[in-house]
Design a protein around this motif. Structure first.
Motif, PDB file in Angstrom:
ATOM      1  N   ARG A   1       0.841  -1.208   0.000  1.00  0.00           N
ATOM      2  CA  ARG A   1       0.000   0.000   0.000  1.00  0.00           C
ATOM      3  C   ARG A   1       0.874   1.255   0.000  1.00  0.00           C
ATOM      4  O   ARG A   1       0.613   2.205  -0.746  1.00  0.00           O
ATOM      5  CB  ARG A   1      -0.913  -0.001   1.219  1.00  0.00           C
ATOM      6  CG  ARG A   1      -1.708   1.288   1.395  1.00  0.00           C
ATOM      7  CD  ARG A   1      -2.616   1.198   2.599  1.00  0.00           C
ATOM      8  NE  ARG A   1      -3.372   2.428   2.751  1.00  0.00           N
ATOM      9  CZ  ARG A   1      -4.589   2.499   3.267  1.00  0.00           C
ATOM     10  NH1 ARG A   1      -5.199   1.400   3.675  1.00  0.00           N
ATOM     11  NH2 ARG A   1      -5.205   3.650   3.393  1.00  0.00           N
TER      12      ARG A   1
ATOM     13  N   THR B   1      -6.005  -6.180  -0.425  1.00  0.00           N
ATOM     14  CA  THR B   1      -6.914  -5.261  -1.092  1.00  0.00           C
ATOM     15  C   THR B   1      -8.175  -5.996  -1.498  1.00  0.00           C
ATOM     16  O   THR B   1      -8.248  -7.232  -1.422  1.00  0.00           O
ATOM     17  CB  THR B   1      -6.249  -4.641  -2.336  1.00  0.00           C
ATOM     18  OG1 THR B   1      -7.117  -3.652  -2.892  1.00  0.00           O
ATOM     19  CG2 THR B   1      -5.966  -5.694  -3.388  1.00  0.00           C
TER      20      THR B   1
ATOM     21  N   VAL C   1      -5.767   4.770  -3.255  1.00  0.00           N
ATOM     22  CA  VAL C   1      -5.099   3.900  -2.286  1.00  0.00           C
ATOM     23  C   VAL C   1      -6.052   3.522  -1.151  1.00  0.00           C
ATOM     24  O   VAL C   1      -6.198   2.337  -0.818  1.00  0.00           O
ATOM     25  CB  VAL C   1      -3.824   4.576  -1.736  1.00  0.00           C
ATOM     26  CG1 VAL C   1      -3.155   3.667  -0.703  1.00  0.00           C
ATOM     27  CG2 VAL C   1      -2.865   4.885  -2.874  1.00  0.00           C
TER      28      VAL C   1
ATOM     29  N   PHE D   1      -7.549  -0.377  -0.847  1.00  0.00           N
ATOM     30  CA  PHE D   1      -7.044  -1.158   0.270  1.00  0.00           C
ATOM     31  C   PHE D   1      -8.027  -1.206   1.450  1.00  0.00           C
ATOM     32  O   PHE D   1      -7.677  -1.642   2.533  1.00  0.00           O
ATOM     33  CB  PHE D   1      -5.693  -0.602   0.740  1.00  0.00           C
ATOM     34  CG  PHE D   1      -4.585  -0.972  -0.202  1.00  0.00           C
ATOM     35  CD1 PHE D   1      -3.775  -2.073   0.044  1.00  0.00           C
ATOM     36  CD2 PHE D   1      -4.350  -0.233  -1.346  1.00  0.00           C
ATOM     37  CE1 PHE D   1      -2.760  -2.427  -0.831  1.00  0.00           C
ATOM     38  CE2 PHE D   1      -3.340  -0.589  -2.230  1.00  0.00           C
ATOM     39  CZ  PHE D   1      -2.544  -1.687  -1.980  1.00  0.00           C
TER      40      PHE D   1
END
Length: 202
Positions: free
Chosen positions: A88, A151, A195, A199
């Motif tokens: 990440r 994720t 992001v 995630f």
């Protein structure tokens, strides 16, 4: 001997043209400088200039090549050194680096973009080495995240393409000029959207 002299002259002309163009672009902006002005300032004939560069966009592409290769080298080194850092964080850092590259080279990128979004040249952008590198890098990081179940399940190729295409120079210019967002704000928004969204655990 004659051929060697010609090659040496061609190399000198290339160096002179690129140096002259860079100086003119830096002081006057890419859009304000003409090919005629570059040739005149460099002290060479327009025929010599056009034999090497058919248009200003071709010249800008060559000027970009060195900086983009440096971007690739720096990023590959980062990804190698940061292999143990959570994926990440690596994805977030890569997106930040890419936006920084666009911001730092926007005048060159703006000069080589196709005049029409519907043109075949615009589609070719998606097959360019730069877009391919960015897409492949994002996909590789997403593949790793999916394999580690870090994720949400997703088609990584499709996701990588959409992230890369949304980070194009045209989008950056629109967000920066029309929406008055600074490069730092753009980076923050992309990080929060992509992001954090990707995630987020189901």
């Amino acid at each position: 001997m004659l051929q060697r002299t010609e090659r040496k002259d061609a190399a000198k002309h290339r160096e002179l043209i690129l140096k002259t163009a860079t100086q003119l672009f830096d002081t006057q902006g890419v859009d304000s400088v003409s090919m005629h002005q570059i040739a005149k300032t460099a002290g060479i004939g327009q025929g010599t200039l056009y034999r090497r560069y058919a248009c200003k966009a071709d010249l800008c592409i060559e000027l970009l090549m060195d900086s983009f290769q440096q971007f690739i080298d720096d990023n590959n080194q980062y990804l190698s050194d940061a292999a143990l850092i959570p994926v990440r964080e690596r994805l977030d850092t890569f997106l930040t680096k890419w936006i920084d590259y666009i911001a730092g080279n926007i005048q060159w990128l703006n000069a080589i973009r196709p005049s029409s979004i519907c043109s075949e040249d615009h589609i070719k952008i998606y097959r360019s080495p730069a877009f391919t590198y960015v897409t492949d890098t994002i996909k590789g990081l997403l593949d790793e995240a999916v394999s580690q179940k870090n994720t949400l399940p997703l088609n990584t190729a499709f996701a990588a393409f959409n992230i890369a295409s949304s980070l194009c120079p045209e989008a950056f210019l629109f967000l920066h000029n029309d929406k008055s967002l600074s490069p730092e704000q753009i980076k923050e928004h992309f990080s929060n959207f992509y992001v954090n969204l990707l995630f987020r655990q189901p």
